[in-house]
Scaffold this motif. Structure first.
Motif, short mmCIF file in Angstrom:
data_model
loop_
_atom_site.label_atom_id
_atom_site.label_comp_id
_atom_site.label_asym_id
_atom_site.label_seq_id
_atom_site.Cartn_x
_atom_site.Cartn_y
_atom_site.Cartn_z
N ASP A 27 0.80 -1.23 0.00
CA ASP A 27 0.00 0.00 0.00
C ASP A 27 0.83 1.27 0.00
OD1 ASP A 27 0.91 -0.37 2.57
OD2 ASP A 27 -0.98 0.12 3.55
N HIS A 52 3.28 -5.24 3.22
CA HIS A 52 2.28 -6.04 3.92
C HIS A 52 2.07 -7.36 3.18
CE1 HIS A 52 0.89 -2.70 6.44
NE2 HIS A 52 0.84 -1.93 5.37
N ARG A 112 -7.70 -11.28 1.99
CA ARG A 112 -7.95 -9.85 1.78
C ARG A 112 -9.02 -9.60 0.71
NH1 ARG A 112 -4.74 -5.75 3.52
NH2 ARG A 112 -2.96 -6.28 4.83
N ARG A 115 -12.40 -9.99 2.27
CA ARG A 115 -12.54 -8.87 3.21
C ARG A 115 -12.89 -7.59 2.46
NH1 ARG A 115 -8.02 -5.17 5.04
NH2 ARG A 115 -8.44 -4.45 7.15
N SER A 145 -5.99 -3.39 0.26
CA SER A 145 -5.93 -3.05 1.68
C SER A 145 -6.82 -1.85 1.98
CB SER A 145 -4.48 -2.72 2.10
OG SER A 145 -4.19 -1.36 1.79
N ARG A 146 -6.97 -1.56 3.26
CA ARG A 146 -7.78 -0.40 3.64
C ARG A 146 -7.20 0.89 3.06
NH1 ARG A 146 -8.47 0.02 9.78
NH2 ARG A 146 -6.45 -1.02 9.73
N THR A 147 -5.89 0.95 2.89
CA THR A 147 -5.28 2.15 2.31
C THR A 147 -5.86 2.43 0.93
OG1 THR A 147 -3.26 1.71 3.54
CG2 THR A 147 -3.09 3.25 1.70
N ARG A 163 -5.67 10.54 6.67
CA ARG A 163 -5.80 10.60 8.12
C ARG A 163 -7.27 10.74 8.53
NH1 ARG A 163 -2.64 13.04 12.59
NH2 ARG A 163 -0.85 13.05 11.24
N PHE A 166 -9.29 7.51 8.15
CA PHE A 166 -9.13 6.54 9.23
C PHE A 166 -9.70 7.03 10.56
CE2 PHE A 166 -6.10 4.71 6.20
CZ PHE A 166 -6.46 3.38 6.29
N TRP A 182 -6.68 -12.71 10.59
CA TRP A 182 -5.41 -12.78 9.86
C TRP A 182 -4.68 -14.06 10.30
CZ3 TRP A 182 -5.32 -9.13 6.20
CH2 TRP A 182 -6.01 -7.94 6.41
N HIS A 262 5.16 5.09 3.69
CA HIS A 262 4.23 4.61 2.67
C HIS A 262 4.23 5.49 1.42
CE1 HIS A 262 2.47 2.18 5.91
NE2 HIS A 262 1.76 1.54 5.02
N GLN A 266 1.59 9.91 3.32
CA GLN A 266 1.39 8.99 4.44
C GLN A 266 2.76 8.66 5.04
OE1 GLN A 266 -0.51 5.43 3.16
NE2 GLN A 266 -1.27 4.83 5.16
N TYR A 268 4.96 9.14 8.25
CA TYR A 268 4.84 9.57 9.65
C TYR A 268 6.00 10.51 9.97
CZ TYR A 268 1.55 5.70 10.07
OH TYR A 268 0.49 4.86 9.92
P1 AMP Z 1 -5.12 -3.21 6.25
O1 AMP Z 1 -3.89 -4.04 6.46
O2 AMP Z 1 -5.78 -3.49 4.94
O3 AMP Z 1 -6.06 -3.25 7.42
O4 AMP Z 1 -4.63 -1.72 6.11
C1 AMP Z 1 -3.90 -1.15 7.14
C2 AMP Z 1 -3.15 0.04 6.59
O5 AMP Z 1 -3.96 1.19 6.66
C3 AMP Z 1 -1.94 0.37 7.43
O6 AMP Z 1 -0.83 -0.40 7.05
C4 AMP Z 1 -1.73 1.81 7.10
O7 AMP Z 1 -1.02 1.92 5.90
C5 AMP Z 1 -3.14 2.32 6.86
N1 AMP Z 1 -3.63 3.05 8.05
C6 AMP Z 1 -4.24 2.53 9.13
N2 AMP Z 1 -4.54 3.52 10.01
C7 AMP Z 1 -4.11 4.67 9.45
C8 AMP Z 1 -4.13 6.05 9.84
N3 AMP Z 1 -4.68 6.44 11.01
N4 AMP Z 1 -3.59 6.96 9.00
C9 AMP Z 1 -3.04 6.58 7.83
N5 AMP Z 1 -2.99 5.31 7.41
C10 AMP Z 1 -3.52 4.36 8.20
#
Ligand code: AMP
Ligand code: MN
Ligand code: MN
Ligand code: MN
Length: 299
Positions: A27, A52, A112, A115, A145-147, A163, A166, A182, A262, A266, A268
């Motif tokens: 991601d 990941h 995934r 999901r 992924s969620r990203t 940000r 999430f 997982w 990332h 993104q 940090y």
């Molecule tokens: P997943 O593994 O599909 O659940 O996705 C998780 C990913 O979402 C993490 O590895 C981060 O890259 C991203 N993520 C989760 N929380 C945040 C956040 N608060 N801000 C930015 N990215 C986040």
């Protein structure tokens, strides 16, 4: 290649070590080659690519690192469910072709897909249509992924940045949240150890757990063969860095350090702004003699 690593607080000229980063294989937004170029441009001397649940970027990253004259560490970040919580275990110096590791990661990636369908269905319940196709617009063919959902939501104006996504979506109690199982903690550690790698508990400061639960986790992690913990993470506050230095020493765990980069949106903490490991910690790289690291005595 001889690199001089200062273990003292005087970091100005010390080559940088970053043992946690992501590429487009999972991601991140930079390809493995672009990521290595980014790191080299910031004077990073040792970089671990830790996508990941996938090791598919390591060959490309290694070729780019050889060209750029930096050391690449084979890594992965494995998604784990422990006591109904999601944890991340980084594997460093893994052998990417190890069959059990390959099969384990493949099964996580397969999970995934279902999901993602459930996430899209949850978003649809809240009036957000087209989430699955939308998220895949931002993903490669290997990992969803969620990203990627977050990038879709930003692109359609549901949130102004990742940000904010999430906070408003995809997390417990918000639209688009689903629970998921997982890998088991012990399995992930076995795959990493079996491939000759070092299991590292990633960004421990990010897990919302009380002291007792954390102590239980650390005990189980060690018992299962875990060897190291990320003391310095780009996603930790200075207080967390201090807290986990103490935890590492007390539990006899090696200490790691990574930005969790990332993408420009993104990041940090920039790779070249990561604090040094506190001197009481034993760096996870303390015996990586083949990298040509020369450990300078603390000043
Ligand atoms: P997943 O593994 O599909 O659940 O996705 C998780 C990913 O979402 C993490 O590895 C981060 O890259 C991203 N993520 C989760 N929380 C945040 C956040 N608060 N801000 C930015 N990215 C986040
Ligand atoms: Mn990520
Ligand atoms: Mn993580
Ligand atoms: Mn990560």
């Amino acid at each position: 290649m001889i690199l001089t690593i200062s273990t003292s607080k005087n970091t100005s000229l010390a080559p940088l070590i970053d043992l946690h980063s992501h590429s487009t294989v999972s991601d991140g937004s930079l390809t493995p080659s672009e990521l290595v170029g980014h790191a080299a441009g910031l004077n990073v001397a040792v970089l671990a690519l830790t996508d990941h649940d996938d090791v598919a970027g390591l060959d490309e990253a290694r070729r780019a690192a050889e060209e750029a004259g930096i050391a690449l560490v084979n890594g992965v970040e494995i998604s784990v469910t422990w006591n109904n919580r999601t944890l991340h275990v980084v594997g460093l110096r893994i052998a990417p072709s190890f069959p059990a590791l390959q099969q384990g990661l493949e099964s996580i990636r397969a999970g995934r897909v279902g999901r993602a369908e459930r996430i899209a269905a949850e978003l649809a319940k809240h009036g957000i249509q087209g989430g699955l196709e939308g998220a895949y617009e931002f993903a490669n063919e290997r990992i969803i992924s969620r990203t990627h959902f977050a990038r879709f939501l930003v692109s359609r104006g549901y949130a102004k940045d990742l940000r904010t996504v999430f906070k408003k979506f995809l997390v417990k109690g918000k639209p688009g949240h689903v629970s998921h199982r997982w890998a088991e903690l012990g399995e992930a550690i076995d795959w990493i150890r079996g491939s000759g790698g070092i299991p590292v508990l990633a960004h421990p400061g990010r897990y919302d757990m009380g002291r007792t639960t954390l102590e239980n986790l650390l005990a189980e992690f060690k018992e299962a063969g875990g060897l190291a913990i990320e003391v310095i993470s780009g996603s930790h506050s200075p207080d967390m860095n201090r807290q986990f230095a103490e935890v590492a020493v007390r539990h006899g765990l090696l200490a790691s350090r990574g930005s969790d980069y990332h993408s420009p949106e993104q990041a940090y903490l920039s790779m070249d702004r990561l604090p040094e490991l506190p001197p009481q910690c034993t760096p996870v790289w303390h015996d990586w003699h083949d990298l040509g690291l020369h450990l300078a005595p603390a000043a």
